[in-house]
Write a protein that holds these residues in place. Structure first.
Motif, PDB file in Angstrom:
ATOM      1  N   ASP A 135     -30.023   4.830  79.345  1.00 47.70           N
ATOM      2  CA  ASP A 135     -29.610   4.949  80.749  1.00 47.70           C
ATOM      3  C   ASP A 135     -29.273   3.584  81.334  1.00 47.70           C
ATOM      4  N   GLN A 139     -25.510   2.404  82.653  1.00 46.63           N
ATOM      5  CA  GLN A 139     -25.315   1.936  84.024  1.00 46.63           C
ATOM      6  C   GLN A 139     -24.665   0.558  84.046  1.00 46.63           C
ATOM      7  N   ARG A 142     -20.992   0.807  83.054  1.00 50.35           N
ATOM      8  CA  ARG A 142     -20.184   1.321  84.166  1.00 50.35           C
ATOM      9  C   ARG A 142     -19.796   0.207  85.142  1.00 50.35           C
ATOM     10  N   GLN A 152     -19.592   9.594  79.573  1.00 52.59           N
ATOM     11  CA  GLN A 152     -20.101   9.995  80.876  1.00 52.59           C
ATOM     12  C   GLN A 152     -21.064  11.175  80.753  1.00 52.59           C
ATOM     13  N   GLY A 153     -20.752  12.110  79.848  1.00 50.97           N
ATOM     14  CA  GLY A 153     -21.650  13.237  79.594  1.00 50.97           C
ATOM     15  C   GLY A 153     -22.963  12.775  79.008  1.00 50.97           C
ATOM     16  N   SER A 156     -25.110  11.118  81.614  1.00 56.10           N
ATOM     17  CA  SER A 156     -25.788  12.097  82.466  1.00 56.10           C
ATOM     18  C   SER A 156     -27.028  12.649  81.774  1.00 56.10           C
ATOM     19  N   ARG A 159     -29.799   9.982  81.735  1.00 56.92           N
ATOM     20  CA  ARG A 159     -30.454   9.850  83.032  1.00 56.92           C
ATOM     21  C   ARG A 159     -31.466  10.974  83.261  1.00 56.92           C
ATOM     22  N   GLN A 160     -31.089  12.210  82.930  1.00 53.98           N
ATOM     23  CA  GLN A 160     -31.998  13.334  83.112  1.00 53.98           C
ATOM     24  C   GLN A 160     -33.221  13.213  82.212  1.00 53.98           C
TER      25      GLN A 160
END
Length: 374
Positions: A135, A139, A142, A152-153, A156, A159-160
């Protein structure tokens, strides 16, 4: 001789003089003067060692900075911070300037190669299931470029998974809240909560320091600058206000638990007053019965774990919740739960609520985070 040496700042000469006097004319006054001079010499030696350590670490950090090793430089400056007190204005100013200068250079040094490096690090960490690292890397990538749709998937997902790491899922449903034996507990009542996640442990000093590094928020008053007490990385952060806790939770992508959520995670569904049952049991929590005199490392009292797997829900440090209480005159307070190390076990019961000014940042104040499950 003794007084003249003291006036001139010659503590060694003054000590020799007082000792010579004691040899021929001992008295309580002379012995007191000898002890006082010895303590002053020890204090001066300690201060000198501290200054030398500070100077050495600053020179080490400045050397790393000059060579472009910015992470190593910041690590050296962080160690140097442990050897400077708030009264040493010049040293603190030098340290602050060095940290600020190095961070700016570190950012200025980032270029397109960093974007590729962060992408590669993120992919590797993702494949290995190291969600926090993945994560962070996504970040940072980005910030320097655009990720592909696949990346990007994955970002995500990372992050979860990161948000779930160190948390337990508490099933929604009805549970018994309150107690009825004390006005501060509220009456026994059935409450409904939706499923949620909550931290297994209280937020630690090490975790809170990462937040400070990212946001520049002022450190707790219990710290020496940005350095928490030595050897206490895994201790709960303390000296934080409700506002500090809310800011940390937002930074972490979480929130503070409500009083209902906190109590559900601590006591289960059967109305017990403690995570392990309805009677306090010494040895299962860091309360006043332990006579420790301060917080302990999170998870130290594993026998006191709650049914859902949360540690230190009783004792150790008081924990902020999101729940607000208002006085008749409209003044706002926030509910804290769990008691702390200097409370007797009976006052650490999970049903007890503590009405606290949200700006309070006492040494007993800590917190843990929660987040929605759906």
């Amino acid at each position: 001789w003794a007084r003249a040496a003291e006036a001139a700042g010659d503590l060694t000469g003054a000590l020799q003089a007082w000792q010579a006097i004691a040899a021929v004319a001992p008295s309580p006054e002379v012995e007191g003067s000898i002890r006082r001079i010895q303590l002053e010499i020890q204090a001066r030696e300690f201060e000198l060692r501290n200054r030398r350590a500070f100077q050495a670490l600053m020179e080490e950090g400045e050397g790393h900075e000059a060579a472009g090793r910015y992470e190593q430089a910041l690590a050296s400056f962080e160690k140097a911070a442990q050897h400077v007190s708030s009264t040493e204005a010049a040293a603190k100013e030098r340290l602050d300037r060095a940290v600020d200068r190095t961070r700016k250079k570190q950012l200025a040094n980032l270029d397109s190669r960093d974007f590729e490096g962060f992408r590669a690090r993120a992919r590797e960490a993702f494949e290995a299931g190291r969600w926090v690292e993945a994560d962070d890397a996504f970040q940072k990538a980005r910030f320097h470029g655009k990720l592909s749709s696949e990346e990007q998937g994955r970002a995500s997902v990372a992050r979860q998974r990161r948000l779930q790491e160190g948390m337990v899922r508490v099933p929604g449903g009805e549970f018994l809240m309150g107690n009825g034996t004390d006005a501060s507990d509220g009456p026994p009542r059935r409450c409904q909560v939706r499923s949620f996640f909550i931290d297994v442990h209280e937020v630690t000093n090490a975790e809170y320091r990462r937040f400070l590094g990212d946001t520049g928020r002022a450190p707790p008053p219990t710290w020496n600058g940005n350095a928490f007490p030595e050897g206490q990385a895994s201790f709960p952060v303390t000296g934080v206000s409700w506002h500090d806790a809310v800011a940390y939770a937002a930074w972490a992508g979480k929130r503070l638990p409500t009083e209902e959520e906190w109590e559900r995670a601590a006591r289960g569904t059967d109305g017990r007053l403690y995570p392990w049952g309805s009677e306090f049991q010494p040895g299962k929590a860091n309360s006043n019965e332990e006579k420790i005199g301060g917080p302990t490392k999170v998870g130290e009292y594993a026998q006191g774990v709650s049914q859902v797997g949360c540690h230190d829900m009783v004792g150790n440090v008081l924990e902020w919740t999101a729940t607000e209480i208002r006085d008749p005159d409209g003044r706002s307070y926030r509910v804290m739960k769990g008691g702390c190390w200097y409370f007797e076990g009976k006052n650490c019961r999970t049903s007890k609520r503590f009405k606290t000014d949200p700006s309070s940042a006492l040494r007993s104040n800590g917190f843990r985070c929660a987040r929605d499950a759906e």
